[in-house]
Scaffold this motif. Structure first.
Motif, PDB file in Angstrom:
ATOM      1  N   MET A   1      -6.645   0.349 -36.400  1.00  0.00           N
ATOM      2  CA  MET A   1      -5.708  -0.263 -37.821  1.00  0.00           C
ATOM      3  C   MET A   1      -5.597   1.073 -38.584  1.00  0.00           C
ATOM      4  N   ASP A   2      -5.111   2.125 -38.909  1.00  0.00           N
ATOM      5  CA  ASP A   2      -4.488   3.037 -39.660  1.00  0.00           C
ATOM      6  C   ASP A   2      -4.660   3.489 -40.345  1.00  0.00           C
ATOM      7  N   LEU A   3      -6.002   4.129 -41.811  1.00  0.00           N
ATOM      8  CA  LEU A   3      -5.926   3.727 -43.181  1.00  0.00           C
ATOM      9  C   LEU A   3      -4.588   4.155 -43.908  1.00  0.00           C
ATOM     10  N   LYS A   4      -3.951   4.872 -43.070  1.00  0.00           N
ATOM     11  CA  LYS A   4      -2.553   5.588 -43.806  1.00  0.00           C
ATOM     12  C   LYS A   4      -1.709   4.316 -43.953  1.00  0.00           C
ATOM     13  N   VAL A   5      -1.691   3.888 -42.921  1.00  0.00           N
ATOM     14  CA  VAL A   5      -0.679   2.344 -43.093  1.00  0.00           C
ATOM     15  C   VAL A   5      -1.169   1.030 -44.099  1.00  0.00           C
ATOM     16  N   LEU A   6      -2.130   1.073 -44.267  1.00  0.00           N
ATOM     17  CA  LEU A   6      -3.175   0.226 -45.558  1.00  0.00           C
ATOM     18  C   LEU A   6      -3.091   0.913 -46.502  1.00  0.00           C
ATOM     19  N   ARG A   7      -2.861   1.795 -46.457  1.00  0.00           N
ATOM     20  CA  ARG A   7      -1.972   2.576 -48.126  1.00  0.00           C
ATOM     21  C   ARG A   7      -0.883   2.004 -48.645  1.00  0.00           C
ATOM     22  N   TYR A   8       0.310   1.851 -47.047  1.00  0.00           N
ATOM     23  CA  TYR A   8       1.520   2.143 -47.272  1.00  0.00           C
ATOM     24  C   TYR A   8       1.889   0.763 -47.534  1.00  0.00           C
ATOM     25  N   PHE A   9       0.899  -0.363 -47.187  1.00  0.00           N
ATOM     26  CA  PHE A   9       0.690  -1.497 -48.092  1.00  0.00           C
ATOM     27  C   PHE A   9       0.033  -1.982 -48.854  1.00  0.00           C
ATOM     28  N   LEU A  32       8.753   3.689 -43.668  1.00  0.00           N
ATOM     29  CA  LEU A  32       7.600   2.527 -44.259  1.00  0.00           C
ATOM     30  C   LEU A  32       8.524   1.149 -43.490  1.00  0.00           C
ATOM     31  N   SER A  33       9.942   0.519 -43.470  1.00  0.00           N
ATOM     32  CA  SER A  33       9.908  -0.799 -42.579  1.00  0.00           C
ATOM     33  C   SER A  33       9.289  -0.971 -41.423  1.00  0.00           C
ATOM     34  N   ARG A  34       9.916  -0.326 -41.228  1.00  0.00           N
ATOM     35  CA  ARG A  34       8.997  -0.127 -39.336  1.00  0.00           C
ATOM     36  C   ARG A  34       7.646  -0.216 -39.317  1.00  0.00           C
ATOM     37  N   GLN A  35       7.074   0.756 -39.942  1.00  0.00           N
ATOM     38  CA  GLN A  35       5.388   1.286 -40.234  1.00  0.00           C
ATOM     39  C   GLN A  35       4.627  -0.645 -40.682  1.00  0.00           C
ATOM     40  N   LEU A  36       5.629  -1.134 -41.704  1.00  0.00           N
ATOM     41  CA  LEU A  36       5.237  -2.529 -42.560  1.00  0.00           C
ATOM     42  C   LEU A  36       5.359  -3.808 -41.206  1.00  0.00           C
ATOM     43  N   SER A  37       6.329  -3.227 -40.168  1.00  0.00           N
ATOM     44  CA  SER A  37       7.010  -4.168 -39.109  1.00  0.00           C
ATOM     45  C   SER A  37       5.774  -4.225 -37.974  1.00  0.00           C
ATOM     46  N   ALA A  38       5.508  -2.922 -37.813  1.00  0.00           N
ATOM     47  CA  ALA A  38       4.265  -2.580 -37.062  1.00  0.00           C
ATOM     48  C   ALA A  38       2.878  -3.335 -37.225  1.00  0.00           C
ATOM     49  N   GLU A  40       2.045  -5.342 -39.265  1.00  0.00           N
ATOM     50  CA  GLU A  40       2.837  -7.013 -38.902  1.00  0.00           C
ATOM     51  C   GLU A  40       2.043  -8.117 -37.183  1.00  0.00           C
ATOM     52  N   ASP A  41       3.001  -7.281 -36.283  1.00  0.00           N
ATOM     53  CA  ASP A  41       3.037  -6.795 -35.422  1.00  0.00           C
ATOM     54  C   ASP A  41       1.372  -6.732 -34.449  1.00  0.00           C
ATOM     55  N   GLU A  42       1.162  -5.579 -35.161  1.00  0.00           N
ATOM     56  CA  GLU A  42      -0.872  -5.627 -34.629  1.00  0.00           C
ATOM     57  C   GLU A  42      -1.656  -7.136 -34.893  1.00  0.00           C
ATOM     58  N   LEU A  43      -1.291  -7.533 -35.970  1.00  0.00           N
ATOM     59  CA  LEU A  43      -2.171  -8.747 -36.352  1.00  0.00           C
ATOM     60  C   LEU A  43      -1.817  -9.893 -36.218  1.00  0.00           C
ATOM     61  N   GLY A  44       0.188  -9.804 -35.871  1.00  0.00           N
ATOM     62  CA  GLY A  44       0.151 -11.154 -35.413  1.00  0.00           C
ATOM     63  C   GLY A  44       0.466 -11.957 -36.390  1.00  0.00           C
ATOM     64  N   VAL A  45       0.722 -11.340 -37.609  1.00  0.00           N
ATOM     65  CA  VAL A  45       1.530 -12.681 -39.374  1.00  0.00           C
ATOM     66  C   VAL A  45       2.109 -11.800 -39.928  1.00  0.00           C
ATOM     67  N   THR A  46       2.633 -12.429 -40.967  1.00  0.00           N
ATOM     68  CA  THR A  46       3.823 -12.251 -41.556  1.00  0.00           C
ATOM     69  C   THR A  46       2.834 -11.757 -42.643  1.00  0.00           C
ATOM     70  N   LEU A  47       3.183 -10.480 -42.835  1.00  0.00           N
ATOM     71  CA  LEU A  47       2.644 -10.371 -44.718  1.00  0.00           C
ATOM     72  C   LEU A  47       3.397 -10.470 -45.518  1.00  0.00           C
ATOM     73  N   PHE A  48       4.291 -10.475 -45.501  1.00  0.00           N
ATOM     74  CA  PHE A  48       5.972 -10.345 -46.962  1.00  0.00           C
ATOM     75  C   PHE A  48       6.759 -11.594 -47.140  1.00  0.00           C
ATOM     76  N   MET A  49       7.083 -11.841 -47.526  1.00  0.00           N
ATOM     77  CA  MET A  49       7.775 -13.145 -47.877  1.00  0.00           C
ATOM     78  C   MET A  49       8.889 -12.663 -48.591  1.00  0.00           C
TER      79      MET A  49
END
Length: 292
Positions: A1-9, A32-38, A40-49
């Motif tokens: 899990m990339d720290l940069k992506v956590l900051r984006y999240f 940004l949308s691609r980073q968030l989708s990646a 969610e794919d990495e964690l296997g969950v949906t993070l946002f509605m």
């Protein structure tokens, strides 16, 4: 899990919009949308509605938010420890504490340290005992101030000089306000607001003896400010430590100690066999000097 992506999240969580977060992060929205989708794919969950105007977190998203904040706080804390110049004692000390006037012992030591080392910065994290111990275990705080802990075997610890005393916070127009102390029999007749802590429950249970189960506990709390609001609205009487709520002339509150008197010790603790940063080691030595 990339720290940069956590900051984006976390930026998206704060802005409640991918568009606004992308502008804040100087990214394009598709990137940004691609980073968030990646993520969610990495964690296997949906993070946002995703709604028309703003996005909201799912239950999994709320869990990740808490973990991401903890991870990034720990990263920042670690960086500050290692990036401090070797020739200059500077850095951050993180102290977790419950609500207690005994904290004034710690504040006096902070003041002394800051006089000699003005580049040391102290951060106070307030919460109940469970929150504070959780932060200490995870390394988010260096020291914890605990009220009457039941087990200190896993920690280095020192007892603070000031004791606390249990009593009841009530309105000055309460029928019990004229009393000097509150007895066990008095408490059996009251609607009570109790701290939400296991060790407190044990102490009061021992103090009350077999009558403990007869108490009318209508509500619980973890911070006294909210309990005081309930007392202000005449919902009940809050069991709390002395000196936490102002009872001066213009206040609507008064505080009555329990009888028989019920005192409690307060400790400052830190993890055993855990290497401390230079500034935390300095602070630990000051604690020993002042409290032993």
């Amino acid at each position: 899990m990339d720290l940069k992506v956590l900051r984006y999240f976390l930026a998206v969580v704060q802005k409640e919009s991918i568009t606004a977060a992308a502008e804040y992060l100087y990214l394009t929205q598709p990137t940004l949308s691609r980073q968030l989708s990646a993520l969610e794919d990495e964690l296997g969950v949906t993070l946002f509605m995703r709604g028309n105007r703003k996005i909201t977190l799912t239950e999994e998203g709320r869990r990740l938010r808490k973990r991401a904040e903890e991870i990034l706080d720990l990263v920042t804390k670690t960086e500050s420890e290692f990036l401090a110049p070797a020739e200059q004692l500077r850095g951050d000390i993180h102290i977790g504490s419950g609500e207690t006037r005994a904290m004034s012992d710690i504040v006096q030591i902070i003041q002394q340290v800051r006089v000699d080392y003005p580049d040391i910065h102290v951060h106070i994290h307030s919460g109940d005992a469970n929150d504070i111990l959780d932060s200490l275990t995870k390394g988010l705080v260096d020291f914890a101030v605990l009220i009457g802990p039941e087990d200190l075997s896993e920690y280095e610890f020192l007892r603070l000089k000031k004791k606390n005393q249990w009593g009841l916070l009530m309105r000055k127009d309460s029928p019990y306000a004229a009393k000097t102390v509150i007895t066990q029999q008095d408490m059996l007749l009251m609607p009570l607001i109790f701290p939400r802590q296991h060790n407190t429950e044990n102490k009061i249970s021992q103090w009350m003896g077999p009558h403990y189960r007869q108490l009318n506990i209508i509500s619980t709390y973890n911070l006294i400010f909210n309990a005081a609001l309930m007392v202000e609205h005449d919902l009940g009487y809050a069991l709390c430590l002395d000196g936490l709520v102002s009872t001066v002339d213009e206040s609507i509150f008064c505080y009555k100690p329990l009888q028989p008197r019920l005192d409690i010790d307060v400790y400052v603790v830190w993890k055993k066999h855990n290497p401390l940063s230079k500034v935390s080691e300095l602070f630990a030595n000051q604690l020993k000097l002042q409290l032993l």
